[in-house]
Design a protein around this motif. Structure first.
Motif, PDB file in Angstrom:
ATOM      1  N   LYS A 232       7.629   4.478   9.450  1.00 54.38           N
ATOM      2  CA  LYS A 232       8.245   3.651   8.401  1.00 54.38           C
ATOM      3  C   LYS A 232       8.018   2.157   8.600  1.00 54.38           C
ATOM      4  O   LYS A 232       8.128   1.375   7.658  1.00 54.38           O
ATOM      5  N   ASP A 233       7.736   1.753   9.834  1.00 51.26           N
ATOM      6  CA  ASP A 233       7.627   0.322  10.138  1.00 51.26           C
ATOM      7  C   ASP A 233       6.224  -0.017  10.613  1.00 51.26           C
ATOM      8  O   ASP A 233       5.646   0.692  11.454  1.00 51.26           O
ATOM      9  N   PHE A 234       5.711  -1.146  10.122  1.00 48.68           N
ATOM     10  CA  PHE A 234       4.360  -1.581  10.443  1.00 48.68           C
ATOM     11  C   PHE A 234       4.371  -3.100  10.651  1.00 48.68           C
ATOM     12  O   PHE A 234       5.156  -3.811  10.032  1.00 48.68           O
ATOM     13  N   ILE A 235       3.487  -3.552  11.517  1.00 54.72           N
ATOM     14  CA  ILE A 235       3.337  -4.994  11.767  1.00 54.72           C
ATOM     15  C   ILE A 235       1.852  -5.313  11.728  1.00 54.72           C
ATOM     16  O   ILE A 235       1.021  -4.554  12.243  1.00 54.72           O
ATOM     17  N   VAL A 236       1.514  -6.447  11.133  1.00 48.98           N
ATOM     18  CA  VAL A 236       0.123  -6.873  11.060  1.00 48.98           C
ATOM     19  C   VAL A 236       0.032  -8.340  11.441  1.00 48.98           C
ATOM     20  O   VAL A 236       0.976  -9.114  11.212  1.00 48.98           O
TER      21      VAL A 236
END
Length: 302
Positions: A232-236
């Motif tokens: 559910k969680d993503f970082i870029v």
């Protein structure tokens, strides 16, 4: 993928196994005591209470790794990826930490990978988790190795005792040519995708960190594949070419493949990459449930 629940090599000094490996493939393995195993977090990680690094150095040896530049030894900086130092007293140091870790935010790890290949032999990270499983920390585990699946049982123990755990799996591209150039000794990104999917399915809170985001061949499919993991969680965050941090003699190869893949030239490839990053980020924002960016994205998730 299943792993035996082995005892760590270092649960107690009397159980330390000898001889300890001093070579693992191309990598020299050293052993040294650490003054402490929990370090007060600062800089990019300043929202956490502590960082925890079982090892110094990292045999994954990503060519762009900023951690190489924390070494005070110029020789070690130059040979990043070819050495790893084991903090041989890490278990003892963590066990003897007298202050409560209940609710403390711990980031493991900030300048190494706790699941690099030597961990398969030493189980040092697992030994540290065995201690944390008797506490109630808020733990974020950062890795790019599917070997993290081995310790799902301990993540559950921490949560069952009232702590929190999130595993951050780094996935940087869908292009294996790019991955082999920048991360030649790392597991392939498809394997990492599978690991993220399995972590999420096992009930472990999981985040995919595209940090840095390298070139992406098919942004739409990449975003879809990420979404299908159930995470559910993503970082870029973008690749910081302008910092010029490439270890050893890797800069020319890195620039060459970037120029080639971007159909650019050596003078304009940085701006071409940043435009590519913005385009891919836009696709990710449309597809993924929650996408953070940069330092703000890395703020504690609980």
């Amino acid at each position: 993928m299943t792993y035996p629940h082995t005892l760590s090599l270092f649960p107690d000094p009397s159980l330390t196994i000898e001889p300890r490996p001093t070579k693992l493939g191309r990598v020299d393995v050293g052993y040294a005591p650490a003054r402490d195993i929990l370090t007060r977090a600062s800089g990019f990680m300043d929202a956490y209470d502590f960082t925890l690094n079982p090892y110094a150095g990292c045999s994954f040896g990503c060519t762009y790794c900023y951690a190489a530049f924390f070494s005070h030894d110029a020789e070690k900086r130059h040979h990043w990826g070819l050495w790893v130092d084991v903090k041989e007293n890490a278990i003892e140091r963590l066990r003897s930490h007298r202050r409560s870790l209940d609710g403390k935010l711990i980031y493991m790890s900030s300048v190494t990978d706790p699941y690099q290949p030597i961990e398969r032999q030493l189980n040092l990270t697992r030994g540290l988790l065995e201690i944390l499983a008797r506490r109630r920390p808020k733990l974020v585990v950062q890795t790019r190795s599917p070997d993290v699946l081995r310790d799902v049982d301990l993540f559950r123990q921490i949560v069952n005792r009232g702590g929190r755990v999130q595993v951050n799996m780094t996935i940087t591209t869908d292009d294996e040519d790019i991955r082999r150039t920048f991360e030649p000794f790392c597991p392939g990104n498809p394997v990492r995708l599978d690991a993220a999917r399995e972590l999420a399915a096992s009930g472990v809170q999981t985040c995919v960190t595209m940090t840095p985001l390298l070139l992406v061949r098919d942004p739409g499919k990449f975003a879809e594949d990420l979404s299908k993991t159930g995470v559910k969680d993503f970082i870029v965050q973008p690749f910081h070419f302008q910092r010029g941090r490439f270890i050893a003699n890797t800069r020319d190869a890195a620039i060459h493949i970037m120029v080639q893949k971007l159909s650019s030239d050596s003078q304009a490839f940085r701006e071409a990459y940043l435009q590519h990053y913005r385009n891919v980020r836009e696709v990710l924002q449309r597809t993924l449930p929650k996408l953070g960016e940069g330092k703000d994205g890395f703020r504690p998730p609980f």
